[in-house]
Write a protein that holds these residues in place. Sequence first.
Motif, PDB file in Angstrom:
ATOM      1  N   TYR A  57       0.823  -1.206   0.000  1.00  0.00           N
ATOM      2  CA  TYR A  57       0.000   0.000   0.000  1.00  0.00           C
ATOM      3  C   TYR A  57       0.860   1.261   0.000  1.00  0.00           C
ATOM      4  O   TYR A  57       0.519   2.239  -0.663  1.00  0.00           O
ATOM      5  N   THR A  58       1.982   1.233   0.699  1.00  0.00           N
ATOM      6  CA  THR A  58       2.868   2.398   0.706  1.00  0.00           C
ATOM      7  C   THR A  58       3.374   2.688  -0.704  1.00  0.00           C
ATOM      8  O   THR A  58       3.370   3.845  -1.149  1.00  0.00           O
ATOM      9  N   ALA A  59       3.778   1.667  -1.424  1.00  0.00           N
ATOM     10  CA  ALA A  59       4.229   1.850  -2.807  1.00  0.00           C
ATOM     11  C   ALA A  59       3.079   2.372  -3.671  1.00  0.00           C
ATOM     12  O   ALA A  59       3.249   3.335  -4.440  1.00  0.00           O
ATOM     13  N   ILE A 115       2.871   6.010  -5.704  1.00  0.00           N
ATOM     14  CA  ILE A 115       2.650   5.992  -7.159  1.00  0.00           C
ATOM     15  C   ILE A 115       1.385   6.772  -7.498  1.00  0.00           C
ATOM     16  O   ILE A 115       1.371   7.580  -8.436  1.00  0.00           O
ATOM     17  N   ALA A 116       0.330   6.573  -6.732  1.00  0.00           N
ATOM     18  CA  ALA A 116      -0.925   7.301  -6.970  1.00  0.00           C
ATOM     19  C   ALA A 116      -0.730   8.803  -6.795  1.00  0.00           C
ATOM     20  O   ALA A 116      -1.244   9.598  -7.593  1.00  0.00           O
ATOM     21  N   PHE A 117       0.021   9.214  -5.782  1.00  0.00           N
ATOM     22  CA  PHE A 117       0.257  10.644  -5.581  1.00  0.00           C
ATOM     23  C   PHE A 117       1.079  11.244  -6.711  1.00  0.00           C
ATOM     24  O   PHE A 117       0.818  12.367  -7.144  1.00  0.00           O
ATOM     25  N   VAL A 118       2.059  10.524  -7.192  1.00  0.00           N
ATOM     26  CA  VAL A 118       2.865  11.047  -8.302  1.00  0.00           C
ATOM     27  C   VAL A 118       2.012  11.157  -9.570  1.00  0.00           C
ATOM     28  O   VAL A 118       2.090  12.152 -10.295  1.00  0.00           O
ATOM     29  N   LEU A 119       1.175  10.176  -9.833  1.00  0.00           N
ATOM     30  CA  LEU A 119       0.287  10.248 -11.004  1.00  0.00           C
ATOM     31  C   LEU A 119      -0.685  11.418 -10.879  1.00  0.00           C
ATOM     32  O   LEU A 119      -0.914  12.162 -11.839  1.00  0.00           O
TER      33      LEU A 119
END
Length: 163
Positions: free
Chosen positions: A67-69, A73-77
């Motif tokens: 979930y941390t990964a 990734i979701a925040f960067v997208l």
Amino acid sequence: MMRDHGLFTEATDSGFLGGITVAVWFLVRDLLAGHPLRTPSVLGQLFLLGEPHPDPNNMVFGAVVLYTAFHFIAFVLFAFLAAALVRLAVDQPAVRFALLLLFVAFEFCFYVVVNVVSQEVGGLFPLWTVMAANLLAALAMAIYFWRRYPELGGILKQEPLGA
């Protein structure tokens, strides 16, 4: 204009700032409740390990890592979209309204998704905690962009949401 960094750099920088802000918020909340890493464990169990009834009292290390990964990734997208809109908003007033809409969607997306998928898990995340986390993340990201594009201040004073 401070456009010496590319869109990728702006997205990763602002995405990590937002992601870290939310992660720290929920880490502190979990620590104060006496359940360190409960949030990423429960969300990882629910969304990434497919457990329909995750155990909030049992920290699952694999779920935390996954979930941390996923979270970062979701925040960067998300930040790619935000960075592109900020760049456009400098030159195109109508895009400023899109930034406002993006912020509103950002505020409620997580809360709605969690409650739709599992009301049981949704109870662990009261609306105020989600809104506070997302507001802090949006503020951290906005400060980053404000510093990268100092001309935005004057532009927003003239036409805050475009014509």
